[in-house]
Design a protein around this motif. Structure first.
Motif, PDB file in Angstrom:
ATOM      1  N   PRO A  50      45.101  43.726  27.026  1.00 30.51           N
ATOM      2  CA  PRO A  50      45.826  43.896  25.758  1.00 30.51           C
ATOM      3  C   PRO A  50      45.127  43.234  24.573  1.00 30.51           C
ATOM      4  CG  PRO A  50      46.877  42.200  27.065  1.00 30.51           C
ATOM      5  CD  PRO A  50      45.781  42.771  27.920  1.00 30.51           C
ATOM      6  N   HIS A  51      45.668  43.511  23.370  1.00 36.59           N
ATOM      7  CA  HIS A  51      44.985  43.035  22.163  1.00 36.59           C
ATOM      8  C   HIS A  51      45.933  42.561  21.066  1.00 36.59           C
ATOM      9  CE1 HIS A  51      45.188  47.607  21.505  1.00 36.59           C
ATOM     10  NE2 HIS A  51      46.061  47.104  20.650  1.00 36.59           N
ATOM     11  N   ALA A  52      47.103  42.097  21.418  1.00 33.23           N
ATOM     12  CA  ALA A  52      48.028  41.583  20.403  1.00 33.23           C
ATOM     13  C   ALA A  52      47.631  40.155  20.016  1.00 33.23           C
ATOM     14  CB  ALA A  52      49.460  41.612  20.930  1.00 33.23           C
ATOM     15  N   GLY A  53      48.435  39.541  19.157  1.00 32.29           N
ATOM     16  CA  GLY A  53      48.235  38.134  18.874  1.00 32.29           C
ATOM     17  C   GLY A  53      48.254  37.341  20.163  1.00 32.29           C
ATOM     18  N   TYR A  54      47.387  36.334  20.247  1.00 27.73           N
ATOM     19  CA  TYR A  54      47.213  35.615  21.503  1.00 27.73           C
ATOM     20  C   TYR A  54      48.511  35.006  22.035  1.00 27.73           C
ATOM     21  CZ  TYR A  54      42.058  35.787  21.381  1.00 27.73           C
ATOM     22  OH  TYR A  54      40.738  36.166  21.391  1.00 27.73           O
ATOM     23  N   LYS A  55      49.408  34.580  21.164  1.00 33.67           N
ATOM     24  CA  LYS A  55      50.627  33.946  21.669  1.00 33.67           C
ATOM     25  C   LYS A  55      51.482  34.933  22.452  1.00 33.67           C
ATOM     26  CE  LYS A  55      53.690  34.428  17.633  1.00 33.67           C
ATOM     27  NZ  LYS A  55      54.538  33.668  16.692  1.00 33.67           N
ATOM     28  N   TYR A  56      51.282  36.237  22.188  1.00 36.83           N
ATOM     29  CA  TYR A  56      52.032  37.255  22.914  1.00 36.83           C
ATOM     30  C   TYR A  56      51.261  37.796  24.113  1.00 36.83           C
ATOM     31  CZ  TYR A  56      55.058  37.285  18.807  1.00 36.83           C
ATOM     32  OH  TYR A  56      55.902  36.917  17.799  1.00 36.83           O
ATOM     33  N   SER A  57      50.023  38.219  23.888  1.00 34.44           N
ATOM     34  CA  SER A  57      49.281  38.884  24.962  1.00 34.44           C
ATOM     35  C   SER A  57      48.209  38.009  25.598  1.00 34.44           C
ATOM     36  CB  SER A  57      48.621  40.162  24.431  1.00 34.44           C
ATOM     37  OG  SER A  57      47.628  39.862  23.467  1.00 34.44           O
ATOM     38  N   GLY A  58      47.994  36.794  25.069  1.00 32.73           N
ATOM     39  CA  GLY A  58      46.969  35.912  25.619  1.00 32.73           C
ATOM     40  C   GLY A  58      47.105  35.624  27.106  1.00 32.73           C
ATOM     41  N   PRO A  59      48.322  35.374  27.616  1.00 30.10           N
ATOM     42  CA  PRO A  59      48.432  35.114  29.051  1.00 30.10           C
ATOM     43  C   PRO A  59      48.011  36.292  29.926  1.00 30.10           C
ATOM     44  CG  PRO A  59      50.356  34.265  27.895  1.00 30.10           C
ATOM     45  CD  PRO A  59      49.576  35.063  26.892  1.00 30.10           C
ATOM     46  N   VAL A  60      48.293  37.521  29.477  1.00 34.01           N
ATOM     47  CA  VAL A  60      47.881  38.698  30.247  1.00 34.01           C
ATOM     48  C   VAL A  60      46.374  38.890  30.145  1.00 34.01           C
ATOM     49  CG1 VAL A  60      48.126  41.193  30.513  1.00 34.01           C
ATOM     50  CG2 VAL A  60      50.133  39.795  30.002  1.00 34.01           C
ATOM     51  N   ALA A  61      45.831  38.783  28.935  1.00 32.92           N
ATOM     52  CA  ALA A  61      44.379  38.918  28.768  1.00 32.92           C
ATOM     53  C   ALA A  61      43.634  37.846  29.560  1.00 32.92           C
ATOM     54  CB  ALA A  61      44.016  38.837  27.288  1.00 32.92           C
ATOM     55  N   GLY A  62      44.113  36.619  29.500  1.00 32.71           N
ATOM     56  CA  GLY A  62      43.471  35.538  30.233  1.00 32.71           C
ATOM     57  C   GLY A  62      43.494  35.760  31.731  1.00 32.71           C
ATOM     58  N   ALA A  63      44.588  36.324  32.234  1.00 30.64           N
ATOM     59  CA  ALA A  63      44.687  36.609  33.667  1.00 30.64           C
ATOM     60  C   ALA A  63      43.616  37.599  34.099  1.00 30.64           C
ATOM     61  CB  ALA A  63      46.074  37.137  33.999  1.00 30.64           C
ATOM     62  N   VAL A  64      43.330  38.586  33.247  1.00 31.26           N
ATOM     63  CA  VAL A  64      42.275  39.558  33.558  1.00 31.26           C
ATOM     64  C   VAL A  64      40.905  38.900  33.489  1.00 31.26           C
ATOM     65  CG1 VAL A  64      41.136  41.685  32.797  1.00 31.26           C
ATOM     66  CG2 VAL A  64      43.640  41.539  32.794  1.00 31.26           C
ATOM     67  N   TYR A  65      40.615  38.249  32.375  1.00 32.87           N
ATOM     68  CA  TYR A  65      39.275  37.683  32.194  1.00 32.87           C
ATOM     69  C   TYR A  65      38.968  36.584  33.209  1.00 32.87           C
ATOM     70  CZ  TYR A  65      38.525  40.386  27.974  1.00 32.87           C
ATOM     71  OH  TYR A  65      38.338  41.422  27.093  1.00 32.87           O
ATOM     72  N   SER A  66      39.981  35.889  33.688  1.00 27.50           N
ATOM     73  CA  SER A  66      39.734  34.842  34.680  1.00 27.50           C
ATOM     74  C   SER A  66      39.300  35.412  36.030  1.00 27.50           C
ATOM     75  CB  SER A  66      40.986  33.978  34.863  1.00 27.50           C
ATOM     76  OG  SER A  66      42.014  34.701  35.514  1.00 27.50           O
ATOM     77  N   ARG A  67      39.566  36.720  36.243  1.00 25.45           N
ATOM     78  CA  ARG A  67      39.228  37.328  37.529  1.00 25.45           C
ATOM     79  C   ARG A  67      38.032  38.272  37.455  1.00 25.45           C
ATOM     80  NH1 ARG A  67      43.919  39.504  40.965  1.00 25.45           N
ATOM     81  NH2 ARG A  67      42.245  39.263  42.493  1.00 25.45           N
ATOM     82  N   LEU A  68      37.479  38.448  36.269  1.00 25.05           N
ATOM     83  CA  LEU A  68      36.306  39.306  36.142  1.00 25.05           C
ATOM     84  C   LEU A  68      35.026  38.516  36.418  1.00 25.05           C
ATOM     85  CD1 LEU A  68      37.088  41.318  32.878  1.00 25.05           C
ATOM     86  CD2 LEU A  68      37.270  42.121  35.251  1.00 25.05           C
ATOM     87  N   PRO A  69      34.067  39.129  37.088  1.00 22.68           N
ATOM     88  CA  PRO A  69      32.768  38.474  37.264  1.00 22.68           C
ATOM     89  C   PRO A  69      32.021  38.451  35.938  1.00 22.68           C
ATOM     90  CG  PRO A  69      32.654  40.729  38.047  1.00 22.68           C
ATOM     91  CD  PRO A  69      34.087  40.482  37.687  1.00 22.68           C
ATOM     92  N   ALA A  70      31.207  37.438  35.716  1.00 22.42           N
ATOM     93  CA  ALA A  70      30.407  37.376  34.497  1.00 22.42           C
ATOM     94  C   ALA A  70      29.326  38.442  34.543  1.00 22.42           C
ATOM     95  CB  ALA A  70      29.776  35.994  34.361  1.00 22.42           C
ATOM     96  N   ARG A  71      29.162  39.145  33.448  1.00 19.35           N
ATOM     97  CA  ARG A  71      28.116  40.157  33.330  1.00 19.35           C
ATOM     98  C   ARG A  71      27.272  39.877  32.096  1.00 19.35           C
ATOM     99  NH1 ARG A  71      30.049  44.690  36.308  1.00 19.35           N
ATOM    100  NH2 ARG A  71      30.620  43.769  38.325  1.00 19.35           N
ATOM    101  N   ALA A  72      26.084  40.427  32.080  1.00 22.18           N
ATOM    102  CA  ALA A  72      25.190  40.215  30.942  1.00 22.18           C
ATOM    103  C   ALA A  72      25.551  41.110  29.767  1.00 22.18           C
ATOM    104  CB  ALA A  72      23.745  40.477  31.363  1.00 22.18           C
ATOM    105  N   CYS A  73      26.271  42.206  30.046  1.00 25.33           N
ATOM    106  CA  CYS A  73      26.628  43.126  28.965  1.00 25.33           C
ATOM    107  C   CYS A  73      27.938  43.833  29.287  1.00 25.33           C
ATOM    108  CB  CYS A  73      25.511  44.130  28.699  1.00 25.33           C
ATOM    109  SG  CYS A  73      24.860  44.934  30.179  1.00 25.33           S
ATOM    110  N   TYR A  74      28.599  44.291  28.223  1.00 29.53           N
ATOM    111  CA  TYR A  74      29.901  44.935  28.320  1.00 29.53           C
ATOM    112  C   TYR A  74      29.950  46.136  27.382  1.00 29.53           C
ATOM    113  CZ  TYR A  74      31.265  40.594  30.570  1.00 29.53           C
ATOM    114  OH  TYR A  74      31.328  39.521  31.419  1.00 29.53           O
TER     115      TYR A  74
END
Length: 275
Positions: A50-74
């Motif tokens: 998601p892409h709302a203000g962080y106070k609303y969607s930050g927990p969902v976005a963080g949950a995704v990014y915490s489980r993604l492997p690091a890549r050199a490009c996106y």
């Protein structure tokens, strides 16, 4: 020689903190919340975030990014909320600035995407005020540190055009020396009661989990689901299937009511990883 274009932040101080130290602290909180519960999905091909203000969607976005492997490009696909510029628009040079520093655009990867889908045009105007891609970069800067990316904004487009974008993205990923990860930036249903939004969102989420972009396109229209990033999501799913995707996982779901407490008119947020 003309200096490279630097796209300056449009929503720092509104959607997320403008001060680097405050932003870093908030990002660390969102990224750490799911870390202990689940590991990385190392074979991830793409995601919906998601892409709302962080106070609303930050927990969902963080949950995704915490489980993604690091890549050199996106490759980051976002909706065009304001209708500025071309309907399918990318930037293939320069960099984007956030409070955490500059992130370079991957010119070679951008050219490969355009070779795969000639519907995409070079147009910085479509990105100039758009928040939905910008808010993803600080998460990647905090979680990955050094990386390059290709920004693609998707406005109004039919299914065939979205499919073409997805296939072009898949070709570019397949030919890249270091395989990029594909991010689709999207919020879910908007401005209906929480109880209605959760039912509508579940129908869209089920289509994504089934790896069925055509079904998602049809259910969005049939059920009148105001998912703003359905175009990026359809393109990402098309690309992921071309690249051999076999499964998708709903990492986290919430609505704005989980933050505000107001259930009368909410926005839904889904975090999904495709692998």
């Amino acid at each position: 020689m003309q200096a490279p274009t630097v796209r300056r932040p449009a929503v720092a101080g509104r959607f997320y903190p403008a001060r680097a130290e405050v932003l870093s602290r908030d990002l660390d909180k969102y990224l750490a919340a799911e870390e202990a519960a689940s590991g990385k999905i190392e074979n991830a091909l793409g995601c919906v975030v998601p892409h709302a203000g962080y106070k609303y969607s930050g927990p969902v976005a963080g949950a995704v990014y915490s489980r993604l492997p690091a890549r050199a490009c996106y490759i980051i696909l976002c909706p065009n909320h304001f209708g500025r510029g071309a309907p399918l628009a990318m930037m293939s040079a320069g960099s984007w600035l956030t409070p955490l520093g500059e992130v370079p655009v991957d010119g070679a990867l951008a050219r490969a995407v355009r070779q795969g889908s000639h519907l995409i045009t070079e147009d910085a105007e479509a990105h100039s005020e758009e928040h939905s891609l910008e808010v993803q970069l600080p998460f990647l800067q905090r979680a990955v540190k050094e990386f390059t990316f290709v920004p693609i904004a998707i406005g109004i487009a039919g299914y065939a055009a979205l499919e073409s974008v997805g296939r072009g993205v898949a070709q570019a990923v397949e030919s890249a020396a270091q395989r990029p990860l594909i991010i689709a930036s999207s919020d879910m249903n908007h401005n209906e009661p929480d109880s209605i939004t959760r039912v509508k969102d579940r129908k869209a989420i089920d289509a994504i989990l089934a790896l069925d972009p055509q079904r998602l396109y049809e259910v969005i229209r049939r059920e009148d689901i105001s998912m703003c990033g359905y175009g990026p999501t359809i393109a990402m799913l098309t690309a992921a299937k071309e690249l051999g995707a076999r499964s998708a996982e709903l990492v986290k779901y919430a609505t704005s009511a989980d933050t505000s407490g107001d259930r009368s008119a909410v926005v839904g947020y889904a975090g999904i990883i495709v692998s």
